[in-house]
Design a protein around this motif. Structure first.
Motif, mmCIF file in Angstrom:
data_model
loop_
_atom_site.group_PDB
_atom_site.id
_atom_site.type_symbol
_atom_site.label_atom_id
_atom_site.label_comp_id
_atom_site.label_asym_id
_atom_site.label_seq_id
_atom_site.Cartn_x
_atom_site.Cartn_y
_atom_site.Cartn_z
ATOM 1 N N GLN A 5 -4.485 -5.930 -1.470
ATOM 2 C CA GLN A 5 -5.710 -6.129 -2.237
ATOM 3 C C GLN A 5 -6.951 -6.244 -1.343
ATOM 4 N N HIS A 6 -6.741 -6.425 -0.058
ATOM 5 C CA HIS A 6 -7.860 -6.557 0.878
ATOM 6 C C HIS A 6 -7.925 -5.381 1.859
ATOM 7 N N GLN A 7 -7.417 -4.235 1.444
ATOM 8 C CA GLN A 7 -7.350 -3.075 2.329
ATOM 9 C C GLN A 7 -8.728 -2.649 2.848
ATOM 10 N N GLU A 8 -9.730 -2.687 1.984
ATOM 11 C CA GLU A 8 -11.079 -2.293 2.402
ATOM 12 C C GLU A 8 -11.636 -3.261 3.450
ATOM 13 N N LEU A 9 -11.422 -4.553 3.238
ATOM 14 C CA LEU A 9 -11.873 -5.550 4.209
ATOM 15 C C LEU A 9 -11.136 -5.374 5.532
ATOM 16 N N ILE A 10 -9.850 -5.129 5.473
ATOM 17 C CA ILE A 10 -9.069 -4.928 6.694
ATOM 18 C C ILE A 10 -9.647 -3.754 7.486
ATOM 19 N N GLN A 11 -10.019 -2.681 6.799
ATOM 20 C CA GLN A 11 -10.605 -1.523 7.483
ATOM 21 C C GLN A 11 -11.971 -1.872 8.075
ATOM 22 N N THR A 12 -12.767 -2.645 7.334
ATOM 23 C CA THR A 12 -14.082 -3.073 7.817
ATOM 24 C C THR A 12 -13.939 -3.944 9.060
ATOM 25 N N LEU A 13 -12.977 -4.860 9.032
ATOM 26 C CA LEU A 13 -12.712 -5.709 10.198
ATOM 27 C C LEU A 13 -12.288 -4.868 11.394
ATOM 28 N N HIS A 14 -11.418 -3.907 11.146
ATOM 29 C CA HIS A 14 -10.935 -3.048 12.220
ATOM 30 C C HIS A 14 -12.083 -2.218 12.812
ATOM 31 N N ASP A 15 -12.929 -1.679 11.947
ATOM 32 C CA ASP A 15 -14.075 -0.890 12.409
ATOM 33 C C ASP A 15 -15.029 -1.744 13.237
ATOM 34 N N CYS A 16 -15.271 -2.969 12.794
ATOM 35 C CA CYS A 16 -16.169 -3.869 13.521
ATOM 36 C C CYS A 16 -15.575 -4.202 14.892
ATOM 37 N N MET A 17 -14.283 -4.496 14.916
ATOM 38 C CA MET A 17 -13.617 -4.790 16.181
ATOM 39 C C MET A 17 -13.759 -3.608 17.148
ATOM 40 N N ALA A 18 -13.559 -2.400 16.647
ATOM 41 C CA ALA A 18 -13.653 -1.208 17.492
ATOM 42 C C ALA A 18 -15.078 -1.017 18.027
ATOM 43 N N ASN A 51 -10.160 -9.188 14.754
ATOM 44 C CA ASN A 51 -8.747 -8.878 14.951
ATOM 45 C C ASN A 51 -7.867 -9.989 14.383
ATOM 46 N N TYR A 52 -8.241 -11.234 14.653
ATOM 47 C CA TYR A 52 -7.441 -12.362 14.178
ATOM 48 C C TYR A 52 -7.452 -12.447 12.656
ATOM 49 N N LEU A 53 -8.618 -12.261 12.044
ATOM 50 C CA LEU A 53 -8.699 -12.321 10.584
ATOM 51 C C LEU A 53 -7.894 -11.181 9.963
ATOM 52 N N GLU A 54 -7.949 -10.017 10.562
ATOM 53 C CA GLU A 54 -7.158 -8.884 10.078
ATOM 54 C C GLU A 54 -5.670 -9.260 10.064
ATOM 55 N N GLN A 55 -5.206 -9.880 11.121
ATOM 56 C CA GLN A 55 -3.810 -10.321 11.190
ATOM 57 C C GLN A 55 -3.511 -11.410 10.160
ATOM 58 N N ALA A 56 -4.425 -12.351 10.026
ATOM 59 C CA ALA A 56 -4.226 -13.459 9.084
ATOM 60 C C ALA A 56 -4.095 -12.948 7.651
ATOM 61 N N ILE A 57 -4.927 -11.980 7.293
ATOM 62 C CA ILE A 57 -4.849 -11.389 5.957
ATOM 63 C C ILE A 57 -3.499 -10.701 5.784
ATOM 64 N N SER A 58 -3.073 -9.974 6.797
ATOM 65 C CA SER A 58 -1.813 -9.233 6.723
ATOM 66 C C SER A 58 -0.606 -10.139 6.513
ATOM 67 N N ARG A 59 -0.681 -11.350 7.056
ATOM 68 C CA ARG A 59 0.456 -12.267 6.904
ATOM 69 C C ARG A 59 0.223 -13.313 5.812
ATOM 70 N N ASN A 60 -0.849 -13.118 5.030
ATOM 71 C CA ASN A 60 -1.154 -14.008 3.905
ATOM 72 C C ASN A 60 -1.325 -15.466 4.348
ATOM 73 N N SER A 61 -2.056 -15.661 5.417
ATOM 74 C CA SER A 61 -2.304 -16.998 5.952
ATOM 75 C C SER A 61 -3.071 -17.846 4.934
ATOM 76 N N PRO A 62 -2.754 -19.128 4.851
ATOM 77 C CA PRO A 62 -3.501 -20.014 3.953
ATOM 78 C C PRO A 62 -4.922 -20.303 4.460
ATOM 79 N N TYR A 63 -5.255 -19.851 5.654
ATOM 80 C CA TYR A 63 -6.554 -20.122 6.260
ATOM 81 C C TYR A 63 -7.514 -18.935 6.176
#
Length: 108
Positions: A5-18, A51-63
């Motif tokens: 459900q957060h695929q667009e945000l994950i891509q935005t985070l990845h683009d920003c990191m790059a 990068n960290y937030l991208e990972q946190a979203i991927s693992r459904n972190s409570p944070y």
């Protein structure tokens, strides 16, 4: 799954990191590296938190929400610093940072 459900945000985070990693490297090649020190530091901070937030979203972190708020702040700070420099890499980085900050605020 949260990451779907957060695929667009994950891509935005990845683009920003790059963009931040590219800006970081390009700033190190500038003639006056010392003048770019704050930009270089914020590029690193921003790339790391994205990068960290991208990972946190991927693992459904409570944070995720808390991390998104921090990420938005760091992205804004990095964007504001990069915006001060006329180089193409800094301007592109600023644009990516501001886009990412807005996306993170929606999640926070």
């Amino acid at each position: 799954m949260a990451h779907e459900q957060h695929q667009e945000l994950i891509q935005t985070l990845h683009d920003c990191m790059a963009e931040c990693n590219h800006c970081f490297d390009a700033c190190l090649q500038e003639d006056d590296v010392k003048m770019m020190a704050k930009c270089i530091r914020l590029d690193r901070e921003c790339a790391d938190i994205c990068n960290y937030l991208e990972q946190a979203i991927s693992r459904n972190s409570p944070y995720v929400s808390d991390l998104a708020a921090v990420c938005a702040k760091i992205c804004e700070d990095c964007g504001n610093e990069c915006k001060k420099h006329d180089t193409d890499h800094c301007q592109k980085c600023a644009e990516a940072c501001f886009k990412c900050a807005e996306a993170c605020k929606k999640l926070a």
